[in-house]
Every structure is written in C-alpha cells, then in structure tokens.
Design an enzyme around this catalytic site. Structure first.
Site, PDB file in Angstrom:
ATOM      1  N   LEU A 127       0.842  -1.202   0.000  1.00  0.00           N
ATOM      2  CA  LEU A 127       0.000   0.000   0.000  1.00  0.00           C
ATOM      3  C   LEU A 127       0.871   1.244   0.000  1.00  0.00           C
ATOM      4  CD1 LEU A 127      -3.248   0.567   1.993  1.00  0.00           C
ATOM      5  CD2 LEU A 127      -1.523   2.353   1.918  1.00  0.00           C
ATOM      6  N   HIS A 231       7.384   2.532  10.062  1.00  0.00           N
ATOM      7  CA  HIS A 231       7.881   3.768   9.476  1.00  0.00           C
ATOM      8  C   HIS A 231       6.852   4.871   9.715  1.00  0.00           C
ATOM      9  CE1 HIS A 231       9.019   6.611   6.277  1.00  0.00           C
ATOM     10  NE2 HIS A 231      10.215   6.046   6.295  1.00  0.00           N
TER      11      HIS A 231
END
Length: 338
Positions: A127, A231
C-alpha cells in the site's frame, strides 16, 4: 472529486514507476525499476485472468485513480497464499523467564527466532499513497477496498490474513534494525540489501541468516528502539489495520524490524460487515448513508465511496458512485459501512 480503486494494468506502468521513485526505500513490493514493475503487473494480469474459485498463489495489484484527472494516486496489493512458492520468513519475539529460589530473584529475557509461522496465510500489502493525495479518505478507500475484493472472491483466500508494515528507514535509506543484526552477516547496507531483495526475493538473504535465537539484550539500543515500530509514513496504515481487527502478535520483519499484524480473514471488519444487494434505483436519497462499495469480478473489480439506502429488496445508489462502478439498475454491488 471521485476516486476509484481498480485492477492495475500494463498502461499503469509509468504511474507506478513514478510513485516507486518517491517511496524512500524499504518498499520491496514497489521497486523503482520498470522491468520489475512490469513483472509484477504481468503476475497480476495472470491472477486476474485465472477465473476460478480454486485456491492458488495469486498476486493482485490495484491502483487508485482520480476519475476527474486520470491521475494514479496510490496502489495496493493482495497475496492470496504466501510461503508456498518461496519461504516466508519472520522473526518471532519470544519471552522467557526463570526463577531462582536461592538468589530470590527472577530473570526475564527476550529472543528473536527466525520462523515460517505465516506460511499459507493471505497477505495485504504494497500500500502506497502519494503525499499530495492523502485527503478525502483516499487512504481508507485504498486499504478497505482490498477487503471487499477478498469478500467477493472469498474462496481464493486463506482463513488468516497478515500485513507487514515497513519498519524505520532513515532519509538515507538505511535501517537501524538491519544494522543491528543482518548487516553483521552480509556486510552490506540496508539500501543494497533492499535492492537485492527486489531482484531476488527476501527469502534468499533470509535463508542465509543463522537460525539460532538472538538475545534482544545483545542488540544495540538503536536496533531495540525500532523493534516492531512502523515507518512514520505507515502509522496511518497501521491505525486502519487495527480498526479492521488486525493485531500485532509478536512477529517482525527480518530486515527492518517493522511489525507484522494478523487477523482471521472472516473477522476482518469490512469482510464481516460486507453484504451484497441489487441496485433498484440510481438516485440521491434523503436517508442514504455513507458506504464503501464495489462491483465487478476479478479484472472488472472497482470500488469507491457511495451513498446507499435500502429500497424494497435492494438498494438505492447515488449516481456518482454508479458511474464510478459502471453499474446500473439490476446490477449487484457489495458494500460495507464507511
């Protein structure tokens, strides 16, 4: 603005390549390489073309399109069955404890053990949403459309689904977790390993790592600090996964330490709440409620936001969504509350 998620095709190669150049590294499913992206599109074409309900090893690739401008703003993927054509490795976090009566104390320690515990699962991944398109619920549509696809093609997917989130990678493309473990064995930086993985698959380097459990306490603090941490750009994706019922159950990526989250496929919220009905009218309705809706099988799959209200034995669908989905009166759609 109307955005729609649809099956990716060869004509999307340039747009995917442009997006791949902006990921910042550590994104194996979207490599900045035209040839590799072409291979992924070819694999997706084969998966969409396999018109059967038989369980197989499929890689579905989708893009998010702005219908007004024709711009491709995002992408995502579904892997129907991981760990069969190549091993799927993870680190399992194991916690141990021991009591010593004479010393009158207990000693606790944590280890990381290489495993293939997720073999046979389905996976949602790949994604990515352009930074300038992160508004209006685009990320929600990009993520949740995958679950409607799974619900509409349920026999093609496993009973358990996982998602791996990219771990902490700095602006230079290096990862503290990689430096703390794998770099000591391979003598290469994370950026180089990332490129190698894009070429050969993550299982090659993973299969060369020692299988002996690693004591977490022996790792540098920089590696321990990012264990199971996504992240920064992946935090919204993690929140969406958690809303769907995915949970972090102590598995992380071998290379960047990013978290792996899992859910029973039928318990994923969008899958659980999905229902199918026939369009009885295309019109604005005063009591319509916001939904995410999808129509079409395999390569014909399309999903968008929609306003839906019940009518007789079917539903009323707003005109904008009907155009985006290419449906009319008498067509079936699958939908879930937004």
């Amino acid at each position: 603005m109307t955005i729609v998620l649809r099956a990716a095709g060869g004509h999307d190669l340039s747009a995917l390549y442009d997006m791949a150049l902006t990921t910042g590294g550590g994104f194996v499913n979207l490599p900045p390489d035209r040839a590799k992206l072409g291979d992924r599109l070819a694999a997706a074409d084969a998966a969409f073309a396999r018109d059967t309900d038989a369980f197989g090893v499929d890689r579905f690739l989708f893009v998010l399109e702005d219908l007004a401008s024709g711009a491709i703003d995002g992408t995502c993927q579904i892997f129907s069955h991981i760990g069969t054509d190549a091993p799927f490795y993870s680190y399992r976090i194991d916690r141990h404890g021991a009591d010593h009566a004479v010393l009158g104390r207990s000693v606790d320690h944590t280890t990381l053990t290489i495993c293939t515990d997720h073999a046979g699962c389905s996976e949602v991944g790949g994604l990515f949403l352009r930074a300038d398109a992160r508004a209006g619920g685009a990320g929600t549509l990009l993520a949740r459309s995958r679950y409607l696809f799974i619900a509409m093609h349920r026999a093609r997917f496993a009973d358990r689904t996982i998602a791996e989130l990219r771990g902490v990678v700095d602006d230079a493309g290096e990862a503290p977790f990689w430096d703390g473990i794998a770099a000591r064995f391979f003598g290469m930086g994370f950026a180089a390993a990332d490129a190698f993985n894009a070429d050969h698959g993550t299982h090659v380097l993973a299969g060369l790592l020692p299988t002996t459990p690693i004591l977490l306490a022996m790792l540098p603090e920089s590696a321990r600090a990012v264990l199971g941490v996504p992240h920064p750009s992946g935090r919204p994706a993690l929140r969406l996964l958690e809303k769907e019922g995915f949970r972090h159950d102590d598995y992380v990526d071998l290379f960047d330490g990013g978290p792996t989250v899992t859910a029973a496929t039928d318990a994923i919220a969008t899958v659980r709440h999905a229902q199918t009905a026939t369009v009885r009218a295309v019109d604005e309705h005063p009591h319509a409620a916001p939904h995410i809706a999808a129509a079409g099988r395999l390569a014909g799959f399309r999903a968008c936001f929609a306003s839906i209200a019940p009518q007789d034995d079917g539903i009323v669908l707003d005109p904008q969504a009907a155009r985006a989905l290419n449906v009319g009166i008498g067509d079936p759609i699958t939908y879930a509350p937004r």
